[in-house]
Design a protein around this motif. Structure first.
Motif, PDB file in Angstrom:
ATOM      1  N   ARG A  63      -3.298  -0.832   9.352  1.00  0.00           N
ATOM      2  CA  ARG A  63      -2.569   0.242   8.673  1.00  0.00           C
ATOM      3  C   ARG A  63      -3.501   1.055   7.792  1.00  0.00           C
ATOM      4  N   ARG A  64      -4.390   0.385   7.082  1.00  0.00           N
ATOM      5  CA  ARG A  64      -5.356   1.071   6.219  1.00  0.00           C
ATOM      6  C   ARG A  64      -6.276   1.964   7.049  1.00  0.00           C
ATOM      7  N   VAL A  82       2.705  -2.595  -9.007  1.00  0.00           N
ATOM      8  CA  VAL A  82       1.809  -3.470  -8.249  1.00  0.00           C
ATOM      9  C   VAL A  82       2.323  -3.552  -6.822  1.00  0.00           C
ATOM     10  N   PRO A  83       1.440  -3.428  -5.802  1.00  0.00           N
ATOM     11  CA  PRO A  83       1.901  -3.531  -4.413  1.00  0.00           C
ATOM     12  C   PRO A  83       2.518  -4.897  -4.145  1.00  0.00           C
ATOM     13  N   LYS A  84       3.614  -4.906  -3.375  1.00  0.00           N
ATOM     14  CA  LYS A  84       4.313  -6.144  -3.083  1.00  0.00           C
ATOM     15  C   LYS A  84       3.568  -6.967  -2.033  1.00  0.00           C
ATOM     16  N   ARG A  85       3.001  -6.268  -1.030  1.00  0.00           N
ATOM     17  CA  ARG A  85       2.272  -6.950   0.026  1.00  0.00           C
ATOM     18  C   ARG A  85       0.921  -6.284   0.260  1.00  0.00           C
ATOM     19  N   LYS A  86       0.000  -7.062   0.802  1.00  0.00           N
ATOM     20  CA  LYS A  86      -1.323  -6.544   1.135  1.00  0.00           C
ATOM     21  C   LYS A  86      -1.206  -5.572   2.312  1.00  0.00           C
ATOM     22  N   VAL A  87      -1.900  -4.460   2.221  1.00  0.00           N
ATOM     23  CA  VAL A  87      -1.916  -3.493   3.316  1.00  0.00           C
ATOM     24  C   VAL A  87      -2.875  -4.020   4.381  1.00  0.00           C
ATOM     25  N   SER A  88      -2.368  -4.115   5.617  1.00  0.00           N
ATOM     26  CA  SER A  88      -3.185  -4.673   6.696  1.00  0.00           C
ATOM     27  C   SER A  88      -4.359  -3.746   7.014  1.00  0.00           C
ATOM     28  N   LYS A  89      -5.388  -4.314   7.626  1.00  0.00           N
ATOM     29  CA  LYS A  89      -6.570  -3.522   7.975  1.00  0.00           C
ATOM     30  C   LYS A  89      -6.222  -2.423   8.974  1.00  0.00           C
TER      31      LYS A  89
END
Length: 60
Positions: free
Chosen positions: A12-13, A3-10
């Motif tokens: 970076r995505r 499971v990803p530890k942190r949300k990927v920012s917009k």
């Protein structure tokens, strides 16, 4: 399951996705018969030769 530890920012995505749609310029090579530029592995449009063999009859 991982499971990803942190949300990927917009930002970076979007940076990751932006490189997919860019196209490269088509590669061109010189025809050994007439010297015109043509796409590699294709019949020459100006003289009709491919790998030293005349494939298409072109009127000069």
């Amino acid at each position: 399951m991982a499971v990803p530890k942190r949300k990927v920012s917009k930002a970076r995505r979007d940076k990751r996705r932006s490189s997919v749609w860019k196209l490269d310029a088509p590669a061109l090579s010189k025809c050994p018969q007439c010297g015109e530029l043509k796409a590699p592995h294709k019949v020459c449009d100006s003289c009709g030769y491919y790998k030293g063999v005349q494939v298409i009859n072109k009127e000069a």
